[in-house]
Design a protein around this motif. Structure first.
Motif, PDB file in Angstrom:
ATOM      1  N   VAL A   1       0.853  -1.190   0.000  1.00 34.62           N
ATOM      2  CA  VAL A   1       0.000   0.000   0.000  1.00 34.62           C
ATOM      3  C   VAL A   1       0.886   1.237   0.000  1.00 34.62           C
ATOM      4  CG1 VAL A   1      -1.760   1.315   1.227  1.00 34.62           C
ATOM      5  CG2 VAL A   1      -1.836  -1.192   1.252  1.00 34.62           C
ATOM      6  N   ASP A   2       0.677   2.120  -0.975  1.00 33.40           N
ATOM      7  CA  ASP A   2       1.441   3.365  -1.048  1.00 33.40           C
ATOM      8  C   ASP A   2       0.776   4.426  -0.174  1.00 33.40           C
ATOM      9  OD1 ASP A   2       3.464   3.185  -3.611  1.00 33.40           O
ATOM     10  OD2 ASP A   2       1.701   1.927  -3.863  1.00 33.40           O
ATOM     11  N   SER A   3       1.606   5.199   0.479  1.00 36.65           N
ATOM     12  CA  SER A   3       1.096   6.324   1.263  1.00 36.65           C
ATOM     13  C   SER A   3       2.099   7.460   1.206  1.00 36.65           C
ATOM     14  CB  SER A   3       0.858   5.899   2.717  1.00 36.65           C
ATOM     15  OG  SER A   3       2.100   5.702   3.387  1.00 36.65           O
ATOM     16  N   SER A   4       1.740   8.594   1.798  1.00 42.84           N
ATOM     17  CA  SER A   4       2.641   9.745   1.791  1.00 42.84           C
ATOM     18  C   SER A   4       3.906   9.477   2.593  1.00 42.84           C
ATOM     19  CB  SER A   4       1.922  10.973   2.371  1.00 42.84           C
ATOM     20  OG  SER A   4       1.490  10.710   3.701  1.00 42.84           O
ATOM     21  N   GLU A   5       3.861   8.481   3.480  1.00 43.26           N
ATOM     22  CA  GLU A   5       5.017   8.168   4.318  1.00 43.26           C
ATOM     23  C   GLU A   5       5.864   7.035   3.748  1.00 43.26           C
ATOM     24  OE1 GLU A   5       3.470   7.309   8.154  1.00 43.26           O
ATOM     25  OE2 GLU A   5       2.874   9.386   8.561  1.00 43.26           O
ATOM     26  N   GLY A   6       5.456   6.477   2.604  1.00 46.95           N
ATOM     27  CA  GLY A   6       6.235   5.400   2.000  1.00 46.95           C
ATOM     28  C   GLY A   6       5.346   4.270   1.559  1.00 46.95           C
ATOM     29  N   ILE A   7       5.882   3.056   1.592  1.00 45.40           N
ATOM     30  CA  ILE A   7       5.139   1.873   1.169  1.00 45.40           C
ATOM     31  C   ILE A   7       5.111   0.877   2.315  1.00 45.40           C
ATOM     32  CG2 ILE A   7       5.056  -0.038  -0.476  1.00 45.40           C
ATOM     33  CD1 ILE A   7       6.565   1.715  -2.446  1.00 45.40           C
ATOM     34  N   THR A   8       3.935   0.427   2.687  1.00 41.82           N
ATOM     35  CA  THR A   8       3.804  -0.598   3.714  1.00 41.82           C
ATOM     36  C   THR A   8       3.344  -1.900   3.066  1.00 41.82           C
ATOM     37  OG1 THR A   8       1.522   0.066   4.159  1.00 41.82           O
ATOM     38  CG2 THR A   8       3.236   1.064   5.520  1.00 41.82           C
ATOM     39  N   MET A   9       3.763  -3.011   3.676  1.00 45.00           N
ATOM     40  CA  MET A   9       3.447  -4.303   3.102  1.00 45.00           C
ATOM     41  C   MET A   9       2.871  -5.221   4.178  1.00 45.00           C
ATOM     42  SD  MET A   9       5.664  -6.358   0.346  1.00 45.00           S
ATOM     43  CE  MET A   9       7.182  -6.094   1.256  1.00 45.00           C
ATOM     44  N   GLU A  10       1.898  -5.997   3.780  1.00 43.24           N
ATOM     45  CA  GLU A  10       1.266  -6.917   4.713  1.00 43.24           C
ATOM     46  C   GLU A  10       2.233  -8.056   5.032  1.00 43.24           C
ATOM     47  OE1 GLU A  10      -0.663 -10.463   5.536  1.00 43.24           O
ATOM     48  OE2 GLU A  10      -1.473  -9.941   3.569  1.00 43.24           O
ATOM     49  N   ARG A  11       2.639  -8.141   6.320  1.00 45.75           N
ATOM     50  CA  ARG A  11       3.746  -9.014   6.710  1.00 45.75           C
ATOM     51  C   ARG A  11       3.456 -10.496   6.445  1.00 45.75           C
ATOM     52  NH1 ARG A  11       7.976  -8.490  10.395  1.00 45.75           N
ATOM     53  NH2 ARG A  11       7.164  -6.474  11.069  1.00 45.75           N
ATOM     54  N   ALA A  12       2.303 -10.970   6.888  1.00 39.07           N
ATOM     55  CA  ALA A  12       2.012 -12.400   6.769  1.00 39.07           C
ATOM     56  C   ALA A  12       2.010 -12.844   5.304  1.00 39.07           C
ATOM     57  CB  ALA A  12       0.669 -12.722   7.428  1.00 39.07           C
ATOM     58  N   GLY A  13       1.410 -12.023   4.445  1.00 38.20           N
ATOM     59  CA  GLY A  13       1.386 -12.362   3.022  1.00 38.20           C
ATOM     60  C   GLY A  13       2.773 -12.374   2.416  1.00 38.20           C
ATOM     61  N   PHE A  14       3.628 -11.420   2.822  1.00 34.12           N
ATOM     62  CA  PHE A  14       4.997 -11.370   2.311  1.00 34.12           C
ATOM     63  C   PHE A  14       5.786 -12.597   2.760  1.00 34.12           C
ATOM     64  CE2 PHE A  14       9.480 -10.235   2.868  1.00 34.12           C
ATOM     65  CZ  PHE A  14       9.804  -9.896   1.564  1.00 34.12           C
ATOM     66  N   VAL A  15       5.676 -12.959   4.044  1.00 30.95           N
ATOM     67  CA  VAL A  15       6.418 -14.097   4.577  1.00 30.95           C
ATOM     68  C   VAL A  15       6.032 -15.391   3.857  1.00 30.95           C
ATOM     69  CG1 VAL A  15       6.750 -15.541   6.635  1.00 30.95           C
ATOM     70  CG2 VAL A  15       6.815 -13.049   6.829  1.00 30.95           C
ATOM     71  N   ALA A  16       4.793 -15.472   3.425  1.00 29.22           N
ATOM     72  CA  ALA A  16       4.305 -16.695   2.787  1.00 29.22           C
ATOM     73  C   ALA A  16       4.782 -16.845   1.338  1.00 29.22           C
ATOM     74  CB  ALA A  16       2.773 -16.715   2.825  1.00 29.22           C
ATOM     75  N   LEU A  17       5.354 -15.792   0.756  1.00 28.86           N
ATOM     76  CA  LEU A  17       5.800 -15.862  -0.640  1.00 28.86           C
ATOM     77  C   LEU A  17       7.035 -16.743  -0.790  1.00 28.86           C
ATOM     78  CD1 LEU A  17       5.557 -12.102  -1.723  1.00 28.86           C
ATOM     79  CD2 LEU A  17       3.993 -13.949  -2.379  1.00 28.86           C
ATOM     80  N   PRO A  18       7.224 -17.367  -1.966  1.00 26.73           N
ATOM     81  CA  PRO A  18       8.479 -18.084  -2.241  1.00 26.73           C
ATOM     82  C   PRO A  18       9.650 -17.101  -2.231  1.00 26.73           C
ATOM     83  CG  PRO A  18       6.779 -18.635  -3.853  1.00 26.73           C
ATOM     84  CD  PRO A  18       6.264 -17.477  -3.069  1.00 26.73           C
ATOM     85  N   PRO A  19      10.852 -17.563  -1.886  1.00 32.30           N
ATOM     86  CA  PRO A  19      12.011 -16.662  -1.811  1.00 32.30           C
ATOM     87  C   PRO A  19      12.246 -15.842  -3.075  1.00 32.30           C
ATOM     88  CG  PRO A  19      12.549 -18.794  -0.859  1.00 32.30           C
ATOM     89  CD  PRO A  19      11.178 -18.923  -1.471  1.00 32.30           C
ATOM     90  N   THR A  20      12.060 -16.457  -4.240  1.00 34.23           N
ATOM     91  CA  THR A  20      12.281 -15.723  -5.497  1.00 34.23           C
ATOM     92  C   THR A  20      11.331 -14.536  -5.613  1.00 34.23           C
ATOM     93  OG1 THR A  20      13.106 -17.661  -6.688  1.00 34.23           O
ATOM     94  CG2 THR A  20      12.175 -15.886  -8.011  1.00 34.23           C
ATOM     95  N   LEU A  21      10.061 -14.761  -5.275  1.00 33.44           N
ATOM     96  CA  LEU A  21       9.094 -13.669  -5.355  1.00 33.44           C
ATOM     97  C   LEU A  21       9.378 -12.591  -4.318  1.00 33.44           C
ATOM     98  CD1 LEU A  21       5.511 -14.995  -6.152  1.00 33.44           C
ATOM     99  CD2 LEU A  21       6.998 -13.533  -7.517  1.00 33.44           C
TER     100      LEU A  21
END
Length: 274
Positions: A245-265
């Motif tokens: 999610v983009d915001s005026s303070e930068g980009i935040t990412m949903e942690r659980a979804g990121f952790v679940a991704l394959p290393p390449t992704l």
């Protein structure tokens, strides 16, 4: 046409050094300008590194363009001073100066496309050079047939297209001679100071003794890597839409979804976000 770049009569700039590759490209496009519906403009940059030889190249390109009834832009740059001021290698400095020149002239001529004369030989050398330096998948794809460079005012991007990536260096020289024009030879291509020249004159022939079709194998590797890279980048873009999610303070990412991704992704997603 395959890349969807030919859309009615439009300016197409051709970067011409005077060597067999770019000269063959110019002669081919001059033959095809009517069916393609493009207006050609020739651009040549003297890097200021080879004295009278460089001046002879510029004169040759100008005379060839005039013979083909094409407009031409010639300029000279002090690449050595540019290199020293930015602490770059000579190859890196020459590349930056050359592409900046092409971008500037393209903007002045209203050309959104610049055609470059890189061949299959250049592609194989690039892939091998990246491999030796320790490349990831992206480096193994070599040079893309279509890339973009920012315009001189950074207001738009100039398309850099490489139509000859399936053509060999030997074929470009033969085509020039068949058309009755002897291309120029750049003496710096013989200098072992540059890693690409050492690859070309020493390493590639040595590897060819193990596999006579080693260059073809490199090109197959590049095509395969490009297909895999394209798929992974598409998946990374989907993951970005889903998790970031983009915001005026930068980009935040949903942690659980990121952790679940394959290393390449994960790796490609972080690079994409950065």
């Amino acid at each position: 046409e395959e890349l969807g770049l030919v859309q009615g009569r439009q300016p197409l700039m051709v970067a011409v050094s005077g060597g067999p590759d770019s000269l063959a490209l110019l002669l081919l496009l001059a033959e095809l300008r009517q069916p393609l519906g493009v207006c050609l403009h020739v651009a040549h940059l003297d890097h200021g590194l080879r004295g009278q030889e460089s001046q002879g190249d510029a004169q040759f390109v100008e005379e060839t363009a005039r013979r083909l009834n094409l407009p031409v832009t010639l300029e000279q740059e002090d690449v050595e001073s540019y290199r020293t001021g930015r602490h770059l290698s000579l190859e890196e400095a020459a590349r930056e100066v050359r592409y900046s020149f092409l971008s500037r002239v393209a903007a002045a001529q209203g050309a959104a496309i610049v055609a470059l004369g890189h061949t299959a030989d250049d592609q194989a050398e690039t892939i091998l050079m990246h491999l030796l330096r320790g490349s990831g998948l992206g480096g193994l794809t070599g040079m893309p047939p279509l890339a973009y460079w920012p315009s001189s005012h950074h207001s738009q991007r100039v398309a850099l297209v490489r139509p000859l990536l399936e053509v060999t260096r030997e074929e470009t020289r033969a085509y020039c001679l068949w058309k009755g024009i002897t291309p120029r030879d750049d003496s710096s291509n013989l200098s072992l100071q540059f890693i690409r020249n050492r690859l070309r004159s020493d390493l590639l022939p040595r590897l060819g003794s193990y596999n006579p079709r080693f260059q073809e194998a490199l090109l197959r590797l590049g095509r395969s890597a490009a297909q895999d890279q394209a798929y992974i980048l598409e998946e990374a873009a989907r993951a970005r839409e889903r998790l970031a999610v983009d915001s005026s303070e930068g980009i935040t990412m949903e942690r659980a979804g990121f952790v679940a991704l394959p290393p390449t992704l994960k790796r490609h997603l972080l690079r994409l976000i950065y």
